[in-house]
Scaffold this motif. Structure first.
Motif, PDB file in Angstrom:
ATOM      1  N   ASN A  84       0.322   2.501  -0.405  1.00 56.05           N
ATOM      2  CA  ASN A  84      -0.197   2.526  -1.765  1.00 56.05           C
ATOM      3  C   ASN A  84       0.490   3.574  -2.641  1.00 56.05           C
ATOM      4  O   ASN A  84       0.646   3.366  -3.842  1.00 56.05           O
ATOM      5  N   LYS A  85       0.933   4.679  -2.053  1.00 53.12           N
ATOM      6  CA  LYS A  85       1.643   5.713  -2.825  1.00 53.12           C
ATOM      7  C   LYS A  85       2.897   5.114  -3.474  1.00 53.12           C
ATOM      8  O   LYS A  85       3.247   5.465  -4.592  1.00 53.12           O
ATOM      9  N   VAL A  86       3.541   4.210  -2.760  1.00 50.80           N
ATOM     10  CA  VAL A  86       4.775   3.608  -3.259  1.00 50.80           C
ATOM     11  C   VAL A  86       4.488   2.436  -4.205  1.00 50.80           C
ATOM     12  O   VAL A  86       5.149   2.266  -5.216  1.00 50.80           O
ATOM     13  N   TYR A  87       3.470   1.633  -3.857  1.00 48.33           N
ATOM     14  CA  TYR A  87       3.246   0.376  -4.583  1.00 48.33           C
ATOM     15  C   TYR A  87       2.021   0.349  -5.490  1.00 48.33           C
ATOM     16  O   TYR A  87       1.638  -0.713  -5.968  1.00 48.33           O
ATOM     17  N   VAL A  88       1.441   1.504  -5.756  1.00 52.10           N
ATOM     18  CA  VAL A  88       0.205   1.560  -6.544  1.00 52.10           C
ATOM     19  C   VAL A  88       0.359   0.880  -7.908  1.00 52.10           C
ATOM     20  O   VAL A  88      -0.538   0.175  -8.353  1.00 52.10           O
ATOM     21  N   ARG A 115       0.912  -6.244   5.769  1.00 57.82           N
ATOM     22  CA  ARG A 115       0.653  -6.064   7.209  1.00 57.82           C
ATOM     23  C   ARG A 115       0.878  -7.365   7.974  1.00 57.82           C
ATOM     24  O   ARG A 115       1.441  -7.366   9.059  1.00 57.82           O
ATOM     25  N   ARG A 116       0.423  -8.490   7.407  1.00 59.73           N
ATOM     26  CA  ARG A 116       0.615  -9.790   8.066  1.00 59.73           C
ATOM     27  C   ARG A 116       2.090 -10.150   8.176  1.00 59.73           C
ATOM     28  O   ARG A 116       2.503 -10.791   9.134  1.00 59.73           O
ATOM     29  N   SER A 117       2.888  -9.732   7.195  1.00 59.21           N
ATOM     30  CA  SER A 117       4.321 -10.030   7.257  1.00 59.21           C
ATOM     31  C   SER A 117       4.957  -9.355   8.470  1.00 59.21           C
ATOM     32  O   SER A 117       6.021  -9.757   8.934  1.00 59.21           O
ATOM     33  N   ASN A 160       0.441 -17.192  -1.285  1.00 59.43           N
ATOM     34  CA  ASN A 160      -0.818 -16.777  -0.659  1.00 59.43           C
ATOM     35  C   ASN A 160      -1.672 -16.017  -1.662  1.00 59.43           C
ATOM     36  O   ASN A 160      -2.875 -16.194  -1.728  1.00 59.43           O
ATOM     37  N   LYS A 161      -1.027 -15.184  -2.444  1.00 60.33           N
ATOM     38  CA  LYS A 161      -1.746 -14.386  -3.438  1.00 60.33           C
ATOM     39  C   LYS A 161      -2.424 -15.309  -4.451  1.00 60.33           C
ATOM     40  O   LYS A 161      -3.502 -15.027  -4.929  1.00 60.33           O
ATOM     41  N   GLN A 215      -5.575  -4.732  -4.705  1.00 59.07           N
ATOM     42  CA  GLN A 215      -4.513  -3.901  -4.134  1.00 59.07           C
ATOM     43  C   GLN A 215      -4.497  -4.044  -2.609  1.00 59.07           C
ATOM     44  O   GLN A 215      -3.442  -4.181  -2.009  1.00 59.07           O
ATOM     45  N   SER A 216      -5.676  -4.065  -1.991  1.00 62.62           N
ATOM     46  CA  SER A 216      -5.716  -4.170  -0.529  1.00 62.62           C
ATOM     47  C   SER A 216      -5.317  -5.571  -0.059  1.00 62.62           C
ATOM     48  O   SER A 216      -4.816  -5.723   1.043  1.00 62.62           O
ATOM     49  N   ASP A 217      -5.510  -6.588  -0.914  1.00 61.41           N
ATOM     50  CA  ASP A 217      -5.012  -7.929  -0.570  1.00 61.41           C
ATOM     51  C   ASP A 217      -3.497  -7.899  -0.401  1.00 61.41           C
ATOM     52  O   ASP A 217      -2.954  -8.491   0.519  1.00 61.41           O
ATOM     53  N   TYR A 218      -2.817  -7.221  -1.309  1.00 63.69           N
ATOM     54  CA  TYR A 218      -1.361  -7.096  -1.209  1.00 63.69           C
ATOM     55  C   TYR A 218      -0.985  -6.370   0.080  1.00 63.69           C
ATOM     56  O   TYR A 218      -0.054  -6.755   0.772  1.00 63.69           O
TER      57      TYR A 218
END
Length: 140
Positions: free
Chosen positions: A67-71, A28-30, A114-115, A20-23
């Protein structure tokens, strides 16, 4: 036996949160990998467009808000972000942005790739390439 079960649960939880933190890091990088002032100047964006870009970039200022939105669907951030970018910039300026910063590729696909660059499978990639070249299939 109980210790083993607890360890398994902890490892499972950790690996899930790590993915999840990778996403989130991609998200953030975007934002951080682009000089937005240059984008705004290059594309001759209006003050309103510039403000909307900055608001979009500030939408999720920390992992918890993101994360609240994309969990349940961490992949969706890409589609959401770039659909919104296109709306703000308009089709023509969005294509210029995409060509300059993503070499014409869909940013969603760039971050998706990247993922998939998982280090655990790097060694398999080399084997596949060697296998192809032995059979004369030099092109991808």
């Amino acid at each position: 036996m109980k210790k083993l079960l607890i360890t398994a649960l902890l490892v499972g939880t950790f690996s899930l949160s790590y993915a999840q933190s990778d996403y989130y890091n991609d998200y953030r990088r975007s934002i951080s990998d682009v000089n937005w002032q240059t984008v705004i100047a290059d594309l001759l964006l209006s003050k309103t467009q510039a403000n909307e870009i900055y608001a979009l970039n500030d939408r999720y200022d920390n992992y918890n808000s993101w994360n609240k939105v994309y969990v349940h669907n961490p992949d969706r951030w890409r589609e959401d972000r770039y659909t919104e970018m296109e709306r703000i910039l308009g089709r023509e300026k969005y294509l210029k942005f995409k060509n300059k910063y993503y070499k014409g590729q869909n940013p969603v696909a760039v971050y998706n790739r990247n993922k998939n660059n998982d280090k655990r499978y790097k060694h398999m990639d080399k084997k596949v390439k060697v296998h192809k070249s032995k059979h004369g299939n030099g092109h991808h």
